[in-house]
Every structure is written in structure tokens, then in C-alpha cells.
Scaffold this motif. Structure first.
Motif, short mmCIF file in Angstrom:
data_model
loop_
_atom_site.label_atom_id
_atom_site.label_comp_id
_atom_site.label_asym_id
_atom_site.label_seq_id
_atom_site.Cartn_x
_atom_site.Cartn_y
_atom_site.Cartn_z
N LEU A 68 0.87 -1.12 0.10
CA LEU A 68 0.14 -0.01 0.03
C LEU A 68 0.80 1.26 0.07
O LEU A 68 0.52 2.22 -0.59
N LYS A 69 2.09 1.54 0.62
CA LYS A 69 2.99 2.27 0.71
C LYS A 69 3.66 2.62 -0.57
O LYS A 69 3.55 3.85 -1.07
N SER A 70 4.01 1.66 -1.24
CA SER A 70 4.55 1.69 -2.51
C SER A 70 3.49 1.99 -3.76
O SER A 70 3.76 2.63 -4.82
N GLY A 72 -0.15 2.50 -3.17
CA GLY A 72 -1.41 3.06 -3.15
C GLY A 72 -2.55 2.10 -2.72
O GLY A 72 -2.19 0.83 -3.31
N LEU A 126 -3.84 2.77 5.47
CA LEU A 126 -3.34 3.94 4.56
C LEU A 126 -3.42 5.13 5.64
O LEU A 126 -2.25 5.80 5.51
N GLN A 132 0.04 6.75 0.40
CA GLN A 132 1.01 6.07 -0.37
C GLN A 132 2.31 7.02 -0.49
O GLN A 132 2.30 8.48 -0.39
#
Length: 208
Positions: A68-70, A72, A126, A132
């Protein structure tokens, strides 16, 4: 004679009975010990199993956070939204009054609730990870990584030079150092020689 034999037989029977009782008691105690050990082993195995389950859940959660961080959340949420749309389409074609359709409706609603929970979980993760990774965040992280590497290498070089300098100083110290006692002894010896020289010249011990 018969009485003696009868008495001996009674003793033998009593000893046999006592031995039998002791064996049964020992067996019961041994069984209790085995049961206690089995219970302890089962408890340890349960803790290991629970630990593995917790580790797997934490690993999956971490992997999801990294994705999710990389990438989105749009890609993950789009899949869930599409599945929910398909569920709604199927629900619209089912009759709640029909027994067969009613079972399908229950199962589909259960799937829909699970998908909605997944969406809520995605939004929650998130929010926790700060959304992101942006291009600016990526640039800052890369620069920080490069700085940390350069700083680490510079410190390693400086520490090596410091160690070399300390070794040189210690080497010269060991070679040329003179203790204060030796200096004081040499000073006293020099003063004695000077006093003796002055005495021979008549400069010491002459009253003016």
C-alpha cells in the motif's frame, strides 16, 4: 509345626499385599507424572502454534503495508469494489422468498460484508502509514539513504585514521617517555655535581 507354616504363610501374604499396594501407588504416581508432562508438552506446542500464527499475521500485515505504501490503495480498493458490484448484481437477480435463493442471498451478503471490511481495513492501514509514498517522499528517502551511507563510510575512515594516529603517539611515548622520578633524580644529581664544582672553586661556604 503346622502353626509355624501357617504363620509364615500369613507373613508372605501380607508382604505380597504390601508390595502390590506399593507397586500400584508407584504406578499411579508415575501415571500422574506422565499426565503432567503430557499436559506441559501440549501447552508448549499450543504456544508455538499460536506464535507461528501471530508471526504469519504480522508478516502478512507488513507485506500489505509495504504494498500500500509503494502502490497506493486504489488498485486494492478497485478490486474490492468490482467484487462488491458483482455481488450486488447477483443479489438483484435473486428472490428472497425462494428458499434456494435465500441461502444464496445469505452467503452473498456474508461475502459483501467481508469485502466492505477489507475496504475499511485498507483505508485504516493507509491512514496509519501516511498514505502512498509520493515522489518527493521517495526522493527524500533516497537522499537520506545516500547520506547515511556516506556518513557511515566517513566515520569508518576517520576512526581508522584515529586508531593509526593513536598507535603512532603510543609508539613515540613508549620510546621517548621519561618518568618524573627519573627527571627529579637527574636534577638532584646535576645540582650535587654543581655544588661540588662551586665548592672546589670556593664559591660555596664563603661568608661575605
Amino acid at each position: 509345626m503346622k502353626r509355624r507354616v501357617s504363620f509364615q504363610g500369613s507373613l508372605d501374604d501380607e508382604l505380597s499385599l504390601n508390595l502390590l499396594i506399593e507397586n500400584k501407588v508407584a504406578g499411579a504416581l508415575g501415571l500422574e507424572n506422565l499426565q503432567a508432562q503430557d499436559k506441559a508438552i501440549a501447552s508448549i506446542e499450543k504456544r508455538i502454534k499460536d506464535g507461528k500464527t501471530t508471526l504469519k499475521n504480522k508478516t502478512d500485515e507488513l507485506e500489505l503495508k509495504l504494498q500500500l505504501k509503494s502502490l497506493g490503495g486504489e488498485e486494492f480498493k478497485a478490486e474490492s469494489f468490482e467484487l462488491i458490484r458483482q455481488v450486488d448484481t447477483q443479489l438483484a437477480n435473486l428472490d428472497p422468498g425462494n428458499k434456494t435463493d435465500k441461502k444464496k442471498i445469505t452467503a452473498l451478503n456474508k461475502d459483501k460484508n467481508a469485502l466492505e471490511a477489507r475496504l475499511a481495513k485498507t483505508d485504516g492501514i493507509l491512514a496509519v502509514i501516511g498514505g502512498q509514498l509520493t515522489e518527493e517522499d521517495a526522493r527524500r528517502l533516497i537522499l537520506k539513504k545516500l547520506y547515511d551511507i556516506g556518513h557511515q563510510e566517513l566515520n569508518r575512515y576517520l576512526n581508522a585514521e584515529k586508531r593509526g594516529l593513536v598507535q603512532v603517539v603510543e609508539k613515540f611515548w613508549d620510546k621517548y617517555v621519561v618518568s618524573s622520578r627519573e627527571l627529579e633524580s637527574e636534577r638532584s644529581e646535576t645540582l650535587r655535581e654543581l655544588d661540588g664544582f662551586l665548592s672546589r672553586l670556593g664559591y660555596l661556604g664563603v661568608e661575605v
